[in-house]
Write a protein that holds these residues in place. Structure first.
Motif, PDB file in Angstrom:
ATOM      1  N   ARG A  19       0.815  -1.285  -0.312  1.00 45.43           N
ATOM      2  CA  ARG A  19      -0.257  -0.009  -0.114  1.00 45.43           C
ATOM      3  C   ARG A  19       0.614   1.486  -0.003  1.00 45.43           C
ATOM      4  N   HIS A  20       1.869   0.537   0.759  1.00 46.30           N
ATOM      5  CA  HIS A  20       3.066   2.312   0.802  1.00 46.30           C
ATOM      6  C   HIS A  20       3.664   2.641  -0.691  1.00 46.30           C
ATOM      7  N   GLU A  21       3.701   1.910  -1.133  1.00 46.61           N
ATOM      8  CA  GLU A  21       4.462   1.784  -2.528  1.00 46.61           C
ATOM      9  C   GLU A  21       3.878   2.035  -3.930  1.00 46.61           C
ATOM     10  N   LEU A  22       2.066   1.666  -3.468  1.00 52.30           N
ATOM     11  CA  LEU A  22       1.320   2.650  -4.514  1.00 52.30           C
ATOM     12  C   LEU A  22       1.379   3.769  -4.333  1.00 52.30           C
ATOM     13  N   GLN A  23       1.414   4.016  -2.803  1.00 46.74           N
ATOM     14  CA  GLN A  23       1.268   6.021  -2.510  1.00 46.74           C
ATOM     15  C   GLN A  23       2.464   6.416  -2.803  1.00 46.74           C
ATOM     16  N   LEU A  24       3.787   5.359  -2.728  1.00 44.54           N
ATOM     17  CA  LEU A  24       4.718   6.681  -2.958  1.00 44.54           C
ATOM     18  C   LEU A  24       4.720   6.406  -4.826  1.00 44.54           C
ATOM     19  N   ALA A  25       4.258   6.398  -4.986  1.00 45.34           N
ATOM     20  CA  ALA A  25       3.796   5.907  -7.107  1.00 45.34           C
ATOM     21  C   ALA A  25       2.411   7.028  -7.327  1.00 45.34           C
ATOM     22  N   HIS A  26       1.846   6.935  -6.562  1.00 46.39           N
ATOM     23  CA  HIS A  26       0.592   8.241  -7.277  1.00 46.39           C
ATOM     24  C   HIS A  26       1.612   9.355  -7.065  1.00 46.39           C
ATOM     25  N   ARG A  27       2.006   9.419  -5.353  1.00 41.55           N
ATOM     26  CA  ARG A  27       2.226  10.580  -5.645  1.00 41.55           C
ATOM     27  C   ARG A  27       3.748  11.732  -6.497  1.00 41.55           C
ATOM     28  N   ALA A  28       4.319  10.412  -6.879  1.00 44.88           N
ATOM     29  CA  ALA A  28       4.656  11.043  -8.303  1.00 44.88           C
ATOM     30  C   ALA A  28       4.827  11.084  -9.467  1.00 44.88           C
ATOM     31  N   SER A  29       3.116  10.576  -9.703  1.00 47.97           N
ATOM     32  CA  SER A  29       3.024  11.107 -10.618  1.00 47.97           C
ATOM     33  C   SER A  29       1.353  11.146 -10.819  1.00 47.97           C
TER      34      SER A  29
END
Length: 283
Positions: A19-29
């Motif tokens: 979940r944290h990885e997905l949040q980081l990916a979303h924040r980056a894009s």
């Protein structure tokens, strides 16, 4: 009977980490304020539709009608689509034009005999059919210039800049300005189709990617989005208003994502200058 007597299993719950990885990916894009795709994501989506090979010019016989599954098609269309052999659907399309027996990659000799085209023209239209990087790329074409609609549908790039936004920030503060940007993002997102992209480029600049539009369609979309932005935006007991200027450009293979955005930006400034200040909505 002589095998292992015990089995050791280790199980670890990685749901929180994923979940944290997905949040980081979303924040980056995505833009942190509006939740829209950000500048990097916009350029990535636009760049994915483009290649370095520009559309080929028309050739003699390009308008010659060839039989197709939906009726007669211009030779240029038939040959271009025939170059896309490589999947079941594409093979079926080519065979629908009468190119039975062609293997992947395209049998250029058989294709040339059928279409009546010389080898040089076929090479330019198909990329040689040699399994190169363009064989399976669906090229992006811009509708023809001019007022007459030739029926071509393309990837429209609408560059939007808000009118009167700076005065709202100056008079009421950035908190109100942020609320305006969030509401404009919502109105733009509700005004496009599923599959279209609304991105925040930065500041009070937004970009819309809308595929499958003709020139008149793109103009209509710009008018609808502008009209959606104009109504008052209410925040903390006050109502403020902004307008919007739109510049429309077209993505086409042979261009970079940056070139497409710069073209739309320039057209937006031309449109902004052509409208009197009285015709703009401000806070």
């Amino acid at each position: 009977a002589d095998g292992p007597r015990f089995l050791l299993t280790h199980v670890e719950d990685i749901e929180e980490r994923k979940r944290h990885e997905l949040q980081l990916a979303h924040r980056a894009s995505h833009d942190s304020l509006t939740g829209l795709p950000n500048s990097a994501e916009l350029r990535a989506r636009l760049g994915a539709r483009l290649c370095g090979r520009p559309p080929q010019p028309a050739y003699a016989g390009a308008d010659t009608a060839l039989p197709g599954p939906g009726g007669a098609q211009p030779a240029a269309t038939a040959v271009r689509e025939a170059a896309l052999v490589g999947s079941v659907e594409q093979d079926a399309f080519v065979q629908g034009f009468g190119f039975d027996g062609l293997d992947s990659p395209v049998d250029l000799a058989a294709l040339g005999d059928f279409a009546g085209l010389d080898a040089e023209t076929l090479e330019s239209l198909t990329g040689g059919g040699d399994g190169g990087p363009f064989d399976h790329h669906v090229h992006t074409y811009a509708p023809a210039e001019g007022e007459e609609d030739d029926g071509t549908k393309g990837l429209a790039v609408l560059f939007c800049d808000l009118d009167g936004f700076k005065s709202i920030n100056d008079r009421f503060g950035h908190h109100t300005g942020d609320a305006v940007l969030i509401e404009v993002a919502r109105r733009l997102s509700h005004g496009v189709r599923d599959g279209d992209t609304v991105a925040r480029l930065g500041g009070d600049e937004f970009v819309v990617l809308a595929d499958g539009l003709g020139r008149a369609d793109a103009q209509d979309l710009a008018v609808r989005l502008r009209n959606a932005i104009i109504p008052p935006i209410r925040f903390e007991g006050r109502a403020v208003r902004v307008g919007a200027s739109f510049g429309i450009s077209w993505a086409a293979c042979g261009m970079s994502a940056e070139e497409v955005l710069q073209s739309a930006d320039q057209r937006m400034y031309v449109e902004k200058r052509s409208r009197s200040k009285a015709g703009r909505r401000a806070g």
